[in-house]
Design an enzyme around this catalytic site. Structure first.
Site, PDB file in Angstrom:
ATOM      1  N   ASP A   1       0.834  -1.205   0.000  1.00  0.00           N
ATOM      2  CA  ASP A   1       0.000   0.000   0.000  1.00  0.00           C
ATOM      3  C   ASP A   1       0.868   1.255   0.000  1.00  0.00           C
ATOM      4  OD1 ASP A   1      -2.606   1.545   0.561  1.00  0.00           O
ATOM      5  OD2 ASP A   1      -1.299   2.157   2.204  1.00  0.00           O
TER       6      ASP A   1
ATOM      7  N   LYS B   1      -3.892   5.768  -3.198  1.00  0.00           N
ATOM      8  CA  LYS B   1      -4.939   6.651  -2.698  1.00  0.00           C
ATOM      9  C   LYS B   1      -5.125   7.856  -3.621  1.00  0.00           C
ATOM     10  CE  LYS B   1      -3.669   5.091   1.913  1.00  0.00           C
ATOM     11  NZ  LYS B   1      -2.395   4.408   1.604  1.00  0.00           N
TER      12      LYS B   1
ATOM     13  N   PRO C   1       5.714   2.399  26.052  1.00  0.00           N
ATOM     14  CA  PRO C   1       5.210   3.648  26.657  1.00  0.00           C
ATOM     15  C   PRO C   1       6.242   4.384  27.507  1.00  0.00           C
ATOM     16  CG  PRO C   1       4.257   1.713  27.742  1.00  0.00           C
ATOM     17  CD  PRO C   1       4.966   1.217  26.517  1.00  0.00           C
TER      18      PRO C   1
ATOM     19  N   TYR D   1       2.953  10.145   0.363  1.00  0.00           N
ATOM     20  CA  TYR D   1       4.117   9.566   1.023  1.00  0.00           C
ATOM     21  C   TYR D   1       5.400   9.962   0.287  1.00  0.00           C
ATOM     22  CZ  TYR D   1       0.519   6.543   3.128  1.00  0.00           C
ATOM     23  OH  TYR D   1      -0.600   6.062   3.771  1.00  0.00           O
TER      24      TYR D   1
END
Length: 334
Positions: free
Chosen positions: A51, A82, A242, A56
């Site tokens: 994709d 896209k 995190p 991009y």
């Protein structure tokens, strides 16, 4: 309203897809040799869905993907790109390159009109070097991207983008139409307004953010629309962890409550001896309407790493404990 095409199943050829945003130098520069190597390794490892998008690297990602596609049998892969932007020379105008480290020095122009959609596809065909498209997504028609202009852009996309793509689908030039956004209510609105085959949902159906469970997933199930999940690491926090100073969420600094939730999920994973990244990659596939997950990769060593995580054995108890964290916010059973 056009004929309903949602019954058409897309052959993604592999459940894990290669997201080519990194080839466009998202966050960091990527050499031509490195781009070629990572694509070769992805293909050799069995990835068959690729994709990209004009945005991009302002065309660079599609150029690099196209160079690779010319070295393989086109019939062995599914390719999506896209519409919603095309590229023009800036002619001296200052261009904001944002997150792209070393893009092509072109200026993106938003255009969701019929003619703009055709122009975007013509440019993509030239960069990718292909004459047919498996799946085209209408890209970034959301509040985050357009702010106060969102409503106007949505209507333009329905009257322009969708109509153009539907004409091409009827003529057999493209096989499927989708929408790619990071707001689940916008995706839900699209699948109610037109006959889509797929939705690429970025960041809203993940181990950390399950917002799409409230609206998009039930509606997609009702209408037979396939879901492609992107952003499984929520732009970085579930990949780096995190506690990492480099952790980002939705391309920015993560809010305190998001960090706290990510730490709680990480603790559950640690108790079960499962890498956080493995849980992040496998989480979307718990839903049968998720047909593929697209992982952005620009470093060759990430291929084997991500594939290993995708095959990690995850006990059901881990999923139950994660579900319990979200229990107050999950939609109630009807």
């Amino acid at each position: 309203m056009t004929d309903n095409h949602s019954g058409h199943r897309i052959n993604f050829r592999s459940r894990l897809g290669f997201g080519a945003s990194g080839l466009g130098t998202l966050y960091r520069d990527v050499t031509e040799a490195q781009a070629a190597e990572v694509l070769d390794q992805a293909y050799e490892a069995g990835m068959r869905y690729f994709d990209s998008a004009p945005l991009y690297g302002h065309g660079l990602s599609e150029l690099r993907l196209g160079r690779f596609l010319r070295t393989i049998d086109r019939g062995t892969v599914t390719v999506s790109t896209k519409v919603g932007r095309y590229m023009v020379p800036p002619f001296g105008e200052r261009v904001e390159y944002g997150l792209w480290a070393s893009p092509l020095r072109l200026k993106p122009v938003f255009d969701y009109s019929y003619a703009g959609t055709m122009r975007s596809l013509e440019q993509s065909a030239n960069r990718l070097g292909i004459a047919d498209f498996d799946l085209i997504y209408i890209h970034d028609v959301d509040r985050f991207t357009h702010g106060d202009a969102y409503e106007r852009r949505f209507n333009e996309a329905i009257e322009g983008c969708y109509r153009a793509l539907d004409d091409l689908r009827k003529a057999g030039h493209i096989k499927a139409i989708g929408v790619g956004v990071n707001e689940s209510d916008v995706a839900t609105r699209f699948i109610k307004a037109c006959s889509l085959n797929a939705v690429m949902m970025a960041g809203r159906y993940t181990l950390l953010d399950r917002g799409a469970e409230a609206d998009l997933l039930p509606e997609a199930e009702r209408r037979g629309v396939e879901i492609v999940v992107a952003g499984v690491f929520n732009s970085g926090i579930l990949a780096a962890g995190p506690a990492s100073a480099a952790a980002t969420f939705d391309y920015g600094a993560p809010p305190a409550e998001v960090v706290a939730r990510a730490k709680a999920i990480e603790q559950i994973c640690n108790r079960h001896g499962v890498p956080l990244q493995a849980a992040a990659i496998q989480f979307p596939f718990r839903n049968p309407f998720v047909s593929a997950a697209v992982l952005g990769m620009s470093q060759p060593e990430r291929i084997a790493e991500n594939l290993a995580w995708s095959h990690q054995v995850i006990p059901e108890e881990l999923w139950r404990e994660v579900d319990d964290l979200f229990r107050p916010s999950l939609p109630k059973a009807s």
